[in-house]
Design a protein around this motif. Sequence first.
Motif, PDB file in Angstrom:
ATOM      1  N   THR A   1     -10.938  10.676  -4.528  1.00  0.00           N
ATOM      2  CA  THR A   1      -9.514  10.382  -4.318  1.00  0.00           C
ATOM      3  C   THR A   1      -9.314   8.895  -4.562  1.00  0.00           C
TER       4      THR A   1
ATOM      5  N   ASN B   1     -12.049   0.468   0.349  1.00  0.00           N
ATOM      6  CA  ASN B   1     -10.694   0.477   0.904  1.00  0.00           C
ATOM      7  C   ASN B   1      -9.811  -0.644   0.363  1.00  0.00           C
ATOM      8  N   PHE B   2      -8.526  -0.519   0.674  1.00  0.00           N
ATOM      9  CA  PHE B   2      -7.512  -1.442   0.166  1.00  0.00           C
ATOM     10  C   PHE B   2      -7.703  -2.853   0.696  1.00  0.00           C
TER      11      PHE B   2
ATOM     12  N   THR C   1      -8.091   1.786  -4.068  1.00  0.00           N
ATOM     13  CA  THR C   1      -8.983   2.475  -3.130  1.00  0.00           C
ATOM     14  C   THR C   1      -9.704   3.602  -3.871  1.00  0.00           C
TER      15      THR C   1
ATOM     16  N   GLN D   1      -6.326   5.629  -5.121  1.00  0.00           N
ATOM     17  CA  GLN D   1      -4.947   5.186  -4.957  1.00  0.00           C
ATOM     18  C   GLN D   1      -4.731   3.981  -5.862  1.00  0.00           C
TER      19      GLN D   1
ATOM     20  N   PRO E   1       0.806  -1.235   0.000  1.00  0.00           N
ATOM     21  CA  PRO E   1       0.000   0.000   0.000  1.00  0.00           C
ATOM     22  C   PRO E   1       0.832   1.276   0.000  1.00  0.00           C
ATOM     23  N   SER E   2       2.045   1.209   0.572  1.00  0.00           N
ATOM     24  CA  SER E   2       2.883   2.418   0.652  1.00  0.00           C
ATOM     25  C   SER E   2       3.411   2.845  -0.711  1.00  0.00           C
TER      26      SER E   2
ATOM     27  N   LEU F   1       1.535   2.930  -3.502  1.00  0.00           N
ATOM     28  CA  LEU F   1       0.449   3.383  -4.368  1.00  0.00           C
ATOM     29  C   LEU F   1       0.497   4.891  -4.593  1.00  0.00           C
ATOM     30  N   GLN F   2       0.119   5.311  -5.792  1.00  0.00           N
ATOM     31  CA  GLN F   2       0.005   6.725  -6.115  1.00  0.00           C
ATOM     32  C   GLN F   2      -1.378   7.230  -5.692  1.00  0.00           C
ATOM     33  N   THR F   3      -1.412   8.435  -5.131  1.00  0.00           N
ATOM     34  CA  THR F   3      -2.685   9.040  -4.739  1.00  0.00           C
ATOM     35  C   THR F   3      -3.038  10.137  -5.733  1.00  0.00           C
TER      36      THR F   3
ATOM     37  N   ILE G   1      -6.583   0.768  -9.828  1.00  0.00           N
ATOM     38  CA  ILE G   1      -6.817   1.430  -8.545  1.00  0.00           C
ATOM     39  C   ILE G   1      -7.213   0.392  -7.487  1.00  0.00           C
TER      40      ILE G   1
END
Length: 202
Positions: free
Chosen positions: A131, A160-161, A149, A133, A68-69, A71-73, A147
């Motif tokens: 938004t 959510n993820f 999230t 991710q 998860p860290s 991922l692009q937001t 995507i």
Amino acid sequence: MNMNPPPGRWQALIDKLSGPPPNEAVLATRKGKPFWRRHRIFLVGMLTSLTLVIAPEVVNQLNRVPDPSTLQTLEVRIVRTELTGPHLFVELPDGQRRSMEWPAELGLSRPLPSRAWTDAQRESLPGCLATVQGAPLMLTPTDRFRIWTLDCAEKNISINFDATSKRYAQDLNERLLISLGVLFACSLMNVLVFLREKRGHL
């Protein structure tokens, strides 16, 4: 005295799968030709297995659930949604428009509906400022963005993820088992074709 002992169990099985005794007339016409000329049907079968079974599964496994860290937001406006992939068409803050998709199996089959959202959520999202991710997919012929999230406060929709990753991991494991079964069947068929071509019967 018998100077030719009976063949071993494996050799007897190979002989049975290979069919009748070698066709010497056909083998004589193939003598000296390169491997790809002597085993054309076998190579076509191998190439078909690679294209339809192995390659899509390799791409699927390389695009498993990400950290998860990483991922692009992105902030997007959802222009429209689709039942099958690509699932969303969005507009970025700079005005660029692009497609995005939920986690789904990658292959040559018809795109399937995503289980990441409900029909009600999908139908209510167009026009929403959301938004998301996600991350680009690897080794796909075209530029694709997956995507994991989605948050749309104005419609009170939050996907959510944990939900998307758990569901996709289950789907991917099930697909892997099916692909291994199909690959095993294709490999047996290719071996049979090779043995018969080797004796001049194909």
